[in-house]
Design a protein around this motif. Structure first.
Motif, PDB file in Angstrom:
ATOM      1  N   ALA A  69      -3.281  11.378  -4.208  1.00  0.00           N
ATOM      2  CA  ALA A  69      -2.322  10.529  -4.828  1.00  0.00           C
ATOM      3  C   ALA A  69      -2.922  10.014  -6.326  1.00  0.00           C
ATOM      4  CB  ALA A  69      -2.521   9.138  -3.902  1.00  0.00           C
ATOM      5  N   TYR A  70      -4.406   9.946  -6.376  1.00  0.00           N
ATOM      6  CA  TYR A  70      -4.989   9.729  -7.578  1.00  0.00           C
ATOM      7  C   TYR A  70      -4.408  10.856  -8.710  1.00  0.00           C
ATOM      8  CZ  TYR A  70      -8.385   8.537 -11.194  1.00  0.00           C
ATOM      9  OH  TYR A  70      -9.021   8.640 -12.499  1.00  0.00           O
ATOM     10  N   GLU A  71      -4.624  11.960  -8.184  1.00  0.00           N
ATOM     11  CA  GLU A  71      -4.846  13.181  -9.040  1.00  0.00           C
ATOM     12  C   GLU A  71      -3.285  13.286  -9.555  1.00  0.00           C
ATOM     13  OE1 GLU A  71      -6.774  15.805  -6.857  1.00  0.00           O
ATOM     14  OE2 GLU A  71      -8.570  15.159  -7.407  1.00  0.00           O
ATOM     15  N   ASN A  72      -2.147  12.975  -8.635  1.00  0.00           N
ATOM     16  CA  ASN A  72      -0.885  13.533  -8.501  1.00  0.00           C
ATOM     17  C   ASN A  72       0.308  12.502  -9.202  1.00  0.00           C
ATOM     18  OD1 ASN A  72      -0.544  16.468  -7.894  1.00  0.00           O
ATOM     19  ND2 ASN A  72      -2.071  15.505  -6.449  1.00  0.00           N
ATOM     20  N   VAL A 101       3.795   2.796  -5.777  1.00  0.00           N
ATOM     21  CA  VAL A 101       2.357   2.784  -6.449  1.00  0.00           C
ATOM     22  C   VAL A 101       1.993   4.006  -7.640  1.00  0.00           C
ATOM     23  CG1 VAL A 101       1.905   4.699  -4.652  1.00  0.00           C
ATOM     24  CG2 VAL A 101      -0.237   3.387  -5.262  1.00  0.00           C
ATOM     25  N   ASN A 102       1.222   3.864  -8.476  1.00  0.00           N
ATOM     26  CA  ASN A 102       0.727   4.737  -9.318  1.00  0.00           C
ATOM     27  C   ASN A 102      -0.421   5.005  -9.339  1.00  0.00           C
ATOM     28  OD1 ASN A 102      -0.430   2.471 -10.371  1.00  0.00           O
ATOM     29  ND2 ASN A 102       0.408   2.255 -12.326  1.00  0.00           N
ATOM     30  N   LYS A 103      -0.828   5.726 -10.354  1.00  0.00           N
ATOM     31  CA  LYS A 103      -2.340   6.322 -10.505  1.00  0.00           C
ATOM     32  C   LYS A 103      -3.415   5.497 -10.168  1.00  0.00           C
ATOM     33  CE  LYS A 103      -5.360   9.213 -13.315  1.00  0.00           C
ATOM     34  NZ  LYS A 103      -5.339  10.407 -12.677  1.00  0.00           N
ATOM     35  N   TRP A 104      -3.178   4.345 -10.774  1.00  0.00           N
ATOM     36  CA  TRP A 104      -4.381   3.169 -10.815  1.00  0.00           C
ATOM     37  C   TRP A 104      -4.400   2.497  -9.689  1.00  0.00           C
ATOM     38  CZ3 TRP A 104      -7.467   4.605 -14.180  1.00  0.00           C
ATOM     39  CH2 TRP A 104      -7.259   4.973 -15.482  1.00  0.00           C
ATOM     40  N   GLY A 105      -3.216   2.468  -8.958  1.00  0.00           N
ATOM     41  CA  GLY A 105      -3.230   1.756  -7.704  1.00  0.00           C
ATOM     42  C   GLY A 105      -3.867   2.526  -6.703  1.00  0.00           C
ATOM     43  N   ASN A 143       3.239  -9.109 -11.471  1.00  0.00           N
ATOM     44  CA  ASN A 143       2.475  -9.609 -12.945  1.00  0.00           C
ATOM     45  C   ASN A 143       1.125  -8.674 -13.217  1.00  0.00           C
ATOM     46  OD1 ASN A 143       0.102 -10.830 -11.303  1.00  0.00           O
ATOM     47  ND2 ASN A 143       1.869 -11.948 -10.587  1.00  0.00           N
ATOM     48  N   GLU A 144       0.623  -8.962 -14.182  1.00  0.00           N
ATOM     49  CA  GLU A 144      -0.449  -8.123 -14.408  1.00  0.00           C
ATOM     50  C   GLU A 144      -1.533  -8.052 -13.593  1.00  0.00           C
ATOM     51  OE1 GLU A 144      -1.043 -11.853 -17.422  1.00  0.00           O
ATOM     52  OE2 GLU A 144       0.565 -10.825 -16.199  1.00  0.00           O
ATOM     53  N   GLU A 145      -1.752  -8.914 -12.525  1.00  0.00           N
ATOM     54  CA  GLU A 145      -2.709  -8.933 -11.833  1.00  0.00           C
ATOM     55  C   GLU A 145      -2.369  -8.070 -10.518  1.00  0.00           C
ATOM     56  OE1 GLU A 145      -5.740 -12.582  -9.503  1.00  0.00           O
ATOM     57  OE2 GLU A 145      -4.350 -12.895 -11.246  1.00  0.00           O
ATOM     58  N   SER A 146      -1.253  -7.777 -10.118  1.00  0.00           N
ATOM     59  CA  SER A 146      -0.783  -7.311  -8.944  1.00  0.00           C
ATOM     60  C   SER A 146      -0.891  -5.629  -9.030  1.00  0.00           C
ATOM     61  CB  SER A 146       0.905  -7.388  -8.763  1.00  0.00           C
ATOM     62  OG  SER A 146       1.455  -6.758  -7.823  1.00  0.00           O
ATOM     63  N   VAL A 147      -1.729  -5.102  -8.493  1.00  0.00           N
ATOM     64  CA  VAL A 147      -2.240  -3.742  -8.290  1.00  0.00           C
ATOM     65  C   VAL A 147      -1.356  -3.019  -7.301  1.00  0.00           C
ATOM     66  CG1 VAL A 147      -4.306  -2.085  -7.856  1.00  0.00           C
ATOM     67  CG2 VAL A 147      -4.705  -4.372  -8.932  1.00  0.00           C
ATOM     68  N   PHE A 148      -1.356  -3.505  -6.155  1.00  0.00           N
ATOM     69  CA  PHE A 148      -0.273  -2.907  -5.152  1.00  0.00           C
ATOM     70  C   PHE A 148       0.069  -4.130  -4.103  1.00  0.00           C
ATOM     71  CE2 PHE A 148       0.770  -0.661  -1.218  1.00  0.00           C
ATOM     72  CZ  PHE A 148       1.587  -0.048  -1.589  1.00  0.00           C
ATOM     73  N   VAL A 184       3.488  -9.950  -1.368  1.00  0.00           N
ATOM     74  CA  VAL A 184       2.196 -10.080  -0.648  1.00  0.00           C
ATOM     75  C   VAL A 184       1.251  -9.070  -1.221  1.00  0.00           C
ATOM     76  CG1 VAL A 184       0.728  -9.955   1.443  1.00  0.00           C
ATOM     77  CG2 VAL A 184       3.102 -11.111   1.445  1.00  0.00           C
ATOM     78  N   ASN A 185       0.186  -9.395  -2.018  1.00  0.00           N
ATOM     79  CA  ASN A 185      -0.641  -8.631  -2.864  1.00  0.00           C
ATOM     80  C   ASN A 185      -1.514  -7.997  -1.562  1.00  0.00           C
ATOM     81  OD1 ASN A 185      -0.053  -8.897  -5.514  1.00  0.00           O
ATOM     82  ND2 ASN A 185      -0.912 -11.022  -5.337  1.00  0.00           N
ATOM     83  N   ILE A 186      -1.485  -6.697  -1.731  1.00  0.00           N
ATOM     84  CA  ILE A 186      -2.566  -6.056  -0.915  1.00  0.00           C
ATOM     85  C   ILE A 186      -3.670  -5.883  -1.763  1.00  0.00           C
ATOM     86  CG2 ILE A 186      -2.960  -3.580   0.331  1.00  0.00           C
ATOM     87  CD1 ILE A 186      -0.070  -3.382   1.027  1.00  0.00           C
ATOM     88  N   ILE A 187      -3.738  -5.481  -2.935  1.00  0.00           N
ATOM     89  CA  ILE A 187      -5.001  -5.428  -3.754  1.00  0.00           C
ATOM     90  C   ILE A 187      -4.379  -6.107  -5.223  1.00  0.00           C
ATOM     91  CG2 ILE A 187      -6.469  -3.977  -5.150  1.00  0.00           C
ATOM     92  CD1 ILE A 187      -6.002  -1.924  -3.341  1.00  0.00           C
TER      93      ILE A 187
END
Length: 580
Positions: free
Chosen positions: A199-202, A213-217, A271-276, A430-433
């Motif tokens: 996932a991170y690589e693609n 989800v994106n690369k950074w998530g 928002n900017e704090e929401s990673v996933f 609901v923030n998972i991360i």
């Protein structure tokens, strides 16, 4: 005569035809109605639709206890809260909070089933990509495959930290020929890592739709999985990249929102704090699109002046409330003295709402009143929490109400949904991360392999945000609702042990009620000490609910595998966890 023979011949012919058809399996094959086959789903639209269903399983839907919020599995077991409400309501949770797990408990089966449903949906997406039609490009395959593998890794990670090792099933398994018995004798972590690395690589750095989800998530989740395996160097390398370059799905650079409470507000989702995060929407025509996870977790019996009327679950613990006590300089009481009688948070336990009560006047961390609803303090933009009138059974639940994921009066009818039996369905993600979680895990990694000063810097970023006066709970006259005193760590930490204590306690305060605490204690190896100390203290306050409860090390770190699954596969195939 000819007519008679004719009828007889027809009867014989029909008999022969029936015998012929009965010998062919095709006679028994009736095309399914109301569903699509793989060939129909292998278009881009079809595959994207199945992918959406994989995301849709994140909050469990029909399997409430499989939700990634982990309010039972992470927060209640970790001492952030107790079940609350009344002993007889959803009594299946009672043995969970007492660490008296049963192999036949419905909530445990619900967790297992819901997570494997997520795995099955992810596997279908990956399988469909192998037979995708021409309208699915190579770039589509990388992105969709990256999302599906990320989600599959999430579901397996939840299984891993919930049950330890469970059967690993991927897209290559063919169930058309019957049940394939898969053992749980293989470690799940290598499979989880492989999916997250893919996932991170693609995955792209940004996505066209929020919630994907994106690369950074993927990087943040992979770093988290490394932390659980004590691969601190690998985790630190990723955290360095994430903190320098990471951005949300819609392209915002990661950061902490200015006011702590805005990280949990529906009007400020993504928002900017929401990673996933688990996405939610209200008033779409179906509450299935809303956040259904906390529909039971509102103050009880509030009537028209409150945020809901059911059911008083997820009541913050006395011990958590005490943990927000600070010293005169604004630092937490890391020596554990917050539970001492002189430092305990003053509550209205045993009092009726009509009885006089003055809230605690000693110094507290301002995050207290964004995390816990307590008597005499404004409950968001509703009214001052009235105490016992909002508690279903104080002797069972204690004096507090859940607050962090509550909706505002100004949300009613827009970011809150009134179309079902309870007004508790909301548009709150609901923030998972979230980024504060990333910073504090990065601080942990720095302690183990890097710099105590960098760890202090990351921790202070989280505390600086909490100290923003604009985020303090205010009364109608503009005054602070309590004696909020908080500061940063101004002097260097003198050892790894000192640094660990500070960072771990910061996670307790910052992430309370978000499903992390129990899993943190297990991965740190401190669950036995911390949880039994919590139970010893809390049971003095709530003897009916927690009296005699005990955490058993080398057993209660993991749930038992559901008995019906062991019976189905056989105990020689599905090996039960120790102690059950």
């Amino acid at each position: 005569m000819e007519k008679i023979l004719s009828k007889g011949g027809l009867a014989v012919l029909m008999a022969i035809m029936l015998i012929g058809y009965s010998c062919k399996e095709s006679f028994l094959e009736i095309p399914a109605t109301g569903q699509l086959d793989e060939a129909q789903l292998s278009t881009k639209k079809g595959i994207e639709g199945v992918l959406v269903s994989v995301y849709g399983q994140l909050n469990g839907r029909a399997n409430r206890m499989a939700s990634a919020s982990n309010w039972v599995w992470g927060s209640i077991r970790g001492g952030d809260a107790n079940k609350g409400t009344d002993p007889g309501d959803f009594s299946d949770i009672n043995p969970i909070q007492r660490f008296e797990y049963l192999t036949t408990q419905g909530v445990i089966t619900d967790k297992w089933t819901g997570l494997y449903e997520g795995v099955a949906r992810a596997n279908l997406v990956i399988k469909l990509l192998g037979i995708a039609k021409e309208d699915v490009t190579e770039n589509d395959k990388k992105r969709i495959g990256g999302e599906a593998k990320f989600l599959r890794a999430h579901y397996y990670f939840e299984l891993k930290r919930g049950f330890n090792n469970t059967p690993y099933v991927d897209e290559t398994k063919d169930y058309g020929t019957g049940i394939e018995k898969v053992s749980n004798n293989v470690d799940l972590y290598p499979f989880i890592e492989a999916d997250l690395k893919y996932a991170y690589e693609n995955l792209p750095e940004t996505q066209t739709a929020v919630g994907r989800v994106n690369k950074w998530g993927a990087a943040a989740y992979l770093a988290k999985v490394y932390m659980y395996q004590k691969k601190f160097a690998e985790a630190k390398a990723l955290y360095d990249l994430i903190i320098a370059n990471g951005k949300t799905t819609n392209g915002k650079k990661y950061g902490l929102v200015a006011r702590y409470q805005d990280a949990f507000k529906a009007s400020n989702d993504n928002n900017e704090e929401s990673v996933f995060a688990i996405q939610a929407a209200a008033n779409t025509g179906s509450v299935n699109n809303a956040n259904p996870e906390f529909d039971l977790n509102w103050p009880y019996n509030t009537g028209p002046n409150g945020p809901g009327n059911c059911c008083g679950f997820f009541a913050p613990s006395f011990e958590l409330g005490n943990s927000f006590r600070t010293d005169a300089t604004g630092l937490p009481l890391l020596d554990g003295s917050y539970n001492a009688p002189a430092n305990e948070l003053k509550t209205d336990m045993g009092l009726k709402s009509k009885d006089p009560f003055t809230p605690d006047a000693k110094p507290v961390d301002p995050r207290l009143d964004h995390s816990i609803g307590r008597r005499g303090i404004p409950y968001l933009d509703w009214i001052d929490h009235p105490g016992n009138d909002w508690i279903r059974n104080q002797a069972n639940a204690g004096p507090y109400s859940n607050k962090k994921y509550a909706y505002y009066r100004t949300d009613v009818g827009s970011l809150q949904d009134n179309s079902s039996w309870t007004p508790g369905y909301t548009a709150i993600n609901v923030n998972i991360i979230r980024y504060a979680d990333v910073l504090l895990m990065a601080a942990e990694a720095e302690i183990e392999v890097g710099s105590l000063e960098k760890a202090r810097e990351y921790t202070n970023l989280v505390r600086q945000r909490a100290a923003n006066p604009a985020s303090f709970v205010k009364r109608a006259n503009g005054e602070n609702a309590a004696n909020y005193v908080i500061s940063t760590y101004k002097t260097p930490w003198t050892s790894k042990d000192v640094a660990r204590a500070a960072v771990r306690f910061e996670r307790k305060l910052e992430l309370s009620g978000e499903g992390h605490r129990f899993f943190d204690l297990v991965r740190w190896g401190t669950a036995d000490k911390e949880i039994n100390a919590y139970l010893a203290y809390e049971s003095k306050k709530l003897s009916g609910a927690l009296g005699g409860a005990k955490f058993t090390p080398n057993k209660n770190e993991y749930l038992p595998l559901p008995q019906d699954q062991v019976d189905l596969l056989g105990k020689d195939v599905l090996i039960q966890n120790p102690g059950y």
